[in-house]
Write an enzyme that holds these catalytic residues in place. Structure first.
Site, short mmCIF file in Angstrom:
data_model
loop_
_atom_site.label_atom_id
_atom_site.label_comp_id
_atom_site.label_asym_id
_atom_site.label_seq_id
_atom_site.Cartn_x
_atom_site.Cartn_y
_atom_site.Cartn_z
N TYR A 26 -14.86 -2.49 3.52
CA TYR A 26 -14.26 -3.37 1.89
C TYR A 26 -15.30 -4.54 2.18
O TYR A 26 -14.92 -5.82 1.85
CB TYR A 26 -13.67 -4.38 3.30
CG TYR A 26 -12.07 -3.13 3.02
CD1 TYR A 26 -11.43 -2.26 1.98
CD2 TYR A 26 -10.84 -2.67 4.31
CE1 TYR A 26 -10.23 -1.47 1.47
CE2 TYR A 26 -10.46 -1.33 3.86
CZ TYR A 26 -9.68 -0.69 2.46
OH TYR A 26 -9.23 0.31 2.40
N ASN A 77 -4.97 -5.59 -6.86
CA ASN A 77 -5.50 -5.16 -5.97
C ASN A 77 -4.11 -4.60 -4.94
O ASN A 77 -3.48 -5.68 -4.55
CB ASN A 77 -6.52 -5.43 -4.50
CG ASN A 77 -7.26 -4.56 -3.77
OD1 ASN A 77 -5.91 -3.54 -3.62
ND2 ASN A 77 -8.02 -5.21 -3.26
N HIS A 83 -0.17 3.31 -3.18
CA HIS A 83 -0.34 4.96 -3.38
C HIS A 83 1.59 4.96 -2.41
O HIS A 83 0.98 6.34 -2.73
CB HIS A 83 -0.79 5.24 -1.90
CG HIS A 83 -2.01 4.87 -1.59
ND1 HIS A 83 -2.78 5.15 -2.63
CD2 HIS A 83 -2.99 4.22 -1.04
CE1 HIS A 83 -4.72 4.55 -1.88
NE2 HIS A 83 -4.27 3.93 -1.47
N ASP A 90 7.41 -0.33 -10.86
CA ASP A 90 8.63 -0.94 -11.99
C ASP A 90 8.70 -1.95 -11.86
O ASP A 90 8.94 -2.35 -13.66
CB ASP A 90 10.32 0.11 -11.33
CG ASP A 90 10.40 1.16 -11.28
OD1 ASP A 90 9.43 1.87 -11.78
OD2 ASP A 90 11.39 1.76 -10.59
N HIS A 103 -9.69 -1.69 -6.43
CA HIS A 103 -10.20 -1.21 -5.11
C HIS A 103 -11.15 -2.02 -5.06
O HIS A 103 -12.33 -1.57 -5.75
CB HIS A 103 -9.81 0.13 -5.30
CG HIS A 103 -8.09 0.67 -5.24
ND1 HIS A 103 -6.92 0.00 -5.12
CD2 HIS A 103 -7.98 1.12 -6.27
CE1 HIS A 103 -6.03 0.21 -5.07
NE2 HIS A 103 -6.26 0.65 -6.73
N LEU A 104 -11.50 -2.70 -4.06
CA LEU A 104 -13.10 -2.87 -3.41
C LEU A 104 -13.65 -1.24 -3.03
O LEU A 104 -14.44 -0.80 -3.45
CB LEU A 104 -12.62 -3.35 -1.49
CG LEU A 104 -11.76 -5.14 -2.40
CD1 LEU A 104 -11.30 -5.24 -0.88
CD2 LEU A 104 -13.91 -5.73 -2.62
N SER A 105 -13.03 -0.57 -2.39
CA SER A 105 -13.69 0.44 -2.07
C SER A 105 -13.39 1.83 -2.98
O SER A 105 -12.22 1.80 -3.84
CB SER A 105 -12.57 1.58 -1.01
OG SER A 105 -11.89 1.71 -0.77
#
Ligand code: DQA
Length: 150
Positions: A26, A77, A83, A90, A103-105
């Site tokens: 990260y 993020n 996940h 919702d 996402h950073l990665s």
């Protein structure tokens, strides 16, 4: 700030540990440093920042953003909530503000469970793998998207 485009940069689970947390994945910069750089890079925008470890607070912030009538787009993020949080999904679906998932990665190049996002389907788009520049790209994507709206 009424004349500037207002965006929300929203961060969820474990992102308060950036700088210390798995820096080989990260990076070594803190969330505060990343936010500061974003503010400096986008002086033409009114960037608002919020972080919470709590799913419920993130949901409330999404609703707040909508109810404020000020926020025009959200860079989000969600960390690992990405996940599996159907509640966040919702909440995103329940608001009309466009949300860009970042996402950073590169989540597609990591463990299999990270390849699935329950949020992507209700987001405008997804940016993953560019380190802190993912946030930058998220802001640019929203600027472009919003400028095409009547
Ligand atoms: C992350 C990727 C997620 O899989 C992980 O749980 C995070 C950070 C990223 O920015 O790369 O906490 O969202």
């Amino acid at each position: 700030m009424a004349d500037k485009l207002s965006l929300l940069i929203l961060n969820g689970a474990n992102l308060s540990r950036l700088g210390k947390r798995e820096p080989h994945i990260y990076g070594s910069r803190t969330l505060r440093e990343i936010s500061q750089t974003l503010t400096e890079s986008f002086a033409d925008l009114d960037l608002n920042f919020f972080h919470s470890e709590s799913e419920g607070e993130l949901i409330l912030k999404l609703y707040d953003a909508e109810d404020s009538g000020m926020i025009r787009g959200i860079v989000f993020n969600a960390g690992a909530y990405t996940h599996y949080s159907l509640a966040l999904r919702d909440a995103i679906a329940a608001i009309s503000i466009p949300v860009v998932e970042v996402h950073l990665s590169n989540v597609f190049a990591r463990e299999p469970f990270r390849r699935n996002s329950v949020l992507s389907e209700v987001c405008l788009g997804v940016i993953s793998g560019f380190g802190e520049y993912s946030y930058h790209l998220g802001v640019l994507a929203l600027k472009s998207h919003l400028s095409q709206k009547p």
